[in-house]
Design a protein around this motif. Structure first.
Motif, PDB file in Angstrom:
ATOM      1  N   SER A  16      63.886  97.115  44.463  1.00 21.61           N
ATOM      2  CA  SER A  16      63.324  95.830  44.087  1.00 21.61           C
ATOM      3  C   SER A  16      61.989  95.619  44.792  1.00 21.61           C
ATOM      4  O   SER A  16      61.807  96.000  45.955  1.00 21.61           O
ATOM      5  N   ALA A  17      61.066  94.970  44.073  1.00 20.68           N
ATOM      6  CA  ALA A  17      59.772  94.655  44.683  1.00 20.68           C
ATOM      7  C   ALA A  17      59.924  93.617  45.787  1.00 20.68           C
ATOM      8  O   ALA A  17      59.087  93.530  46.682  1.00 20.68           O
ATOM      9  N   SER A  18      61.002  92.816  45.746  1.00 21.22           N
ATOM     10  CA  SER A  18      61.194  91.834  46.819  1.00 21.22           C
ATOM     11  C   SER A  18      61.476  92.535  48.148  1.00 21.22           C
ATOM     12  O   SER A  18      61.104  92.039  49.211  1.00 21.22           O
ATOM     13  N   VAL A  19      62.125  93.690  48.084  1.00 21.19           N
ATOM     14  CA  VAL A  19      62.353  94.481  49.302  1.00 21.19           C
ATOM     15  C   VAL A  19      61.036  95.064  49.797  1.00 21.19           C
ATOM     16  O   VAL A  19      60.730  95.044  50.991  1.00 21.19           O
TER      17      VAL A  19
ATOM     18  N   GLY B  16      55.554  94.215  41.518  1.00 22.65           N
ATOM     19  CA  GLY B  16      55.887  92.881  42.005  1.00 22.65           C
ATOM     20  C   GLY B  16      54.684  92.205  42.645  1.00 22.65           C
ATOM     21  O   GLY B  16      53.754  92.860  43.106  1.00 22.65           O
ATOM     22  N   VAL B  17      54.740  90.879  42.652  1.00 22.83           N
ATOM     23  CA  VAL B  17      53.727  90.085  43.347  1.00 22.83           C
ATOM     24  C   VAL B  17      54.472  89.192  44.338  1.00 22.83           C
ATOM     25  O   VAL B  17      55.495  88.595  43.997  1.00 22.83           O
ATOM     26  N   SER B  18      53.965  89.145  45.572  1.00 26.32           N
ATOM     27  CA  SER B  18      54.640  88.340  46.592  1.00 26.32           C
ATOM     28  C   SER B  18      53.614  87.614  47.459  1.00 26.32           C
ATOM     29  O   SER B  18      52.451  88.019  47.537  1.00 26.32           O
ATOM     30  N   ARG B  19      54.086  86.529  48.068  1.00 27.87           N
ATOM     31  CA  ARG B  19      53.227  85.797  48.997  1.00 27.87           C
ATOM     32  C   ARG B  19      53.928  85.749  50.343  1.00 27.87           C
ATOM     33  O   ARG B  19      55.079  85.325  50.432  1.00 27.87           O
TER      34      ARG B  19
ATOM     35  N   GLU C 132      63.285 104.334  51.964  1.00 31.20           N
ATOM     36  CA  GLU C 132      63.334 103.149  52.838  1.00 31.20           C
ATOM     37  C   GLU C 132      63.590 101.891  52.010  1.00 31.20           C
ATOM     38  O   GLU C 132      64.304 100.980  52.442  1.00 31.20           O
ATOM     39  N   ILE C 133      62.987 101.840  50.822  1.00 35.49           N
ATOM     40  CA  ILE C 133      63.212 100.684  49.941  1.00 35.49           C
ATOM     41  C   ILE C 133      64.686 100.633  49.534  1.00 35.49           C
ATOM     42  O   ILE C 133      65.303  99.567  49.496  1.00 35.49           O
TER      43      ILE C 133
END
Lengths: 156, 236
Positions: free
Chosen positions: B190-193, B20-23, B101-102
């Motif tokens: 999920s990568a958002s987590v 995932g990529v997040s800002r 944890e995720i």
């Protein structure tokens, strides 16, 4: 369950291996016990052919793990050169031992307790130059088919 | 340097992989797929695709989030070595996140303990129990045989994780009508987590020195006692 049979030649040992390989199922773990020259690699060769493999199994002493394609992938491992549980863990053998293929492990008695509880032990005892006593044992009914597999006489 | 952090998240803990990529803790793009044993082949192309989808170039990444297990031995190390190589090459910080944890993070604010379950091969499970009053880092993470775990289930807990879908009927059978099982088939992480956990850790300065990064490896109690008996020389 436990059964023994005599092998009077490497050819017999190979045949016993083939019978075991024919009966092997996904996730089985076989621990081989026996002195150098007792026929562990010959037996493994037979197991591979019993699985439908066509390659020649070599001793994994120096590579630690050999992998052979067959009906189930055969992972042939050798702990001879390893010195601690930590070294065994660092190899990542868990992926194989708790996977869906077949593991055959030499010198497993170096690490009692490391292996899945559901395993079968194959012991090769040297009786004389040519003769071996092959004993297959297991404490889980699920693996009795491997113990039964060696029945029928080596000269069948 | 801009005050935004742009994170790349990598989780190869199990047969399901996530990139995932997040800002600033918010997801821009993520890709999860069933990789089985092909992480070493599939991970880098997946990273490239996810970066492209996020319209972010690799030079924009300011931090790496990496899942450190417990999980499948080889798969986990593929993700971790890739993450460490990128962090070293770009000289950016790396943030480690426990895989369990995720799994539990989305359910922690429901006022109950949460138990996450991941398969550990054959009949074994990786289990993480997280108390509702505790912080995420205080979870109890262990390896247990499936039957033993089912015989002695944590009481008054929410159950989640990659393995709950396959254990669902057995869990319901034992927990009775009051069961609380998250209804989510895999992929469950999920990568958002990871983005949210990782962003919070970065803000609190909780980065990990590259030399100290290690996968979480769990021993069964059986192996732990075998290790104490080593060396056991062969006797006939």
């Amino acid at each position: 369950m436990e059964r023994s049979i005599r092998s009077y030649s490497p050819k017999d040992t190979h045949k016993i291996g083939r019978r075991i390989g024919t009966k092997a199922q996904s996730g089985d773990v076989l621990l081989l016990v026996g002195d150098l020259g007792a026929g562990k690699t010959t037996l493994t060769q037979g197991i591979l052919w019993g699985l439908g493999g066509t390659e020649y199994a070599r001793s994994p002493t120096f590579v630690l793990v050999n992998e052979y394609p067959a009906r189930l992938t055969l992972y042939h491992m050798d702990l001879y050169r390893l010195n601690s549980i930590e070294e065994i863990e660092d190899l990542g053998l868990d992926d194989y031992l708790y996977g869906n293929d077949l593991c055959v492990v030499e010198w497993a008695d170096k690490a009692p307790g490391y292996f899945p509880v559901n395993h079968a032990v194959v012991q090769l005892e040297v009786i004389d130059d040519q003769t071996r006593r092959v004993t297959v044992s297991s404490e889980t009914a699920h693996l009795d088919r491997l113990v039964m597999a060696i029945a029928g006489g080596a000269d069948e | 340097m801009s005050d935004q952090d742009i994170a790349l998240a990598i989780d190869t803990s199990t047969r399901y992989a996530v990139v995932g990529v997040s800002r600033d803790g918010q997801s821009i793009a993520e890709l999860s797929w069933r990789s089985d044993r092909n992480h070493s082949v599939e991970l880098v192309p997946a990273i490239q695709r996810t970066l492209a989808q996020a319209h972010v170039s690799i030079e924009d990444i300011t931090v790496i989030h990496i899942a450190i297990g417990p999980g499948a031995f080889s798969a986990l190390r593929v993700g971790m070595s890739t993450a460490m190589a990128m962090a070293t090459g770009r000289d950016i910080p790396i943030i480690t996140i426990g895989t369990l944890e995720i799994e539990v993070h989305p359910y922690l604010d429901l006022g109950q303990d949460v138990t996450a379950i991941i398969g550990a091969g054959r009949t074994r499970l990786y289990i993480g129990t997280f108390k509702r009053e505790d912080s995420l880092s205080n979870g109890h993470v262990y390896l247990e045989d499936r039957d033993k775990f089912l015989e002695n289930l944590p009481v008054d807990s929410i159950f989640c994780g990659e393995a709950v879908a396959e254990l669902r009927s057995e869990l319901i059978g034992r927990l009775g009508p009051d069961y609380k099982i998250v209804s989510a088939p895999p992929p469950t992480r999920s990568a958002s987590v990871m983005a949210e956990i990782g962003h919070a850790k970065l803000k609190s300065g909780d980065t990990t020195d590259l030399a100290d990064i290690e996968p979480i490896y769990l021993r069964s109690s059986q192996v732990a006692s075998a290790a104490r008996r080593w060396p056991n020389t062969k006797t006939e």
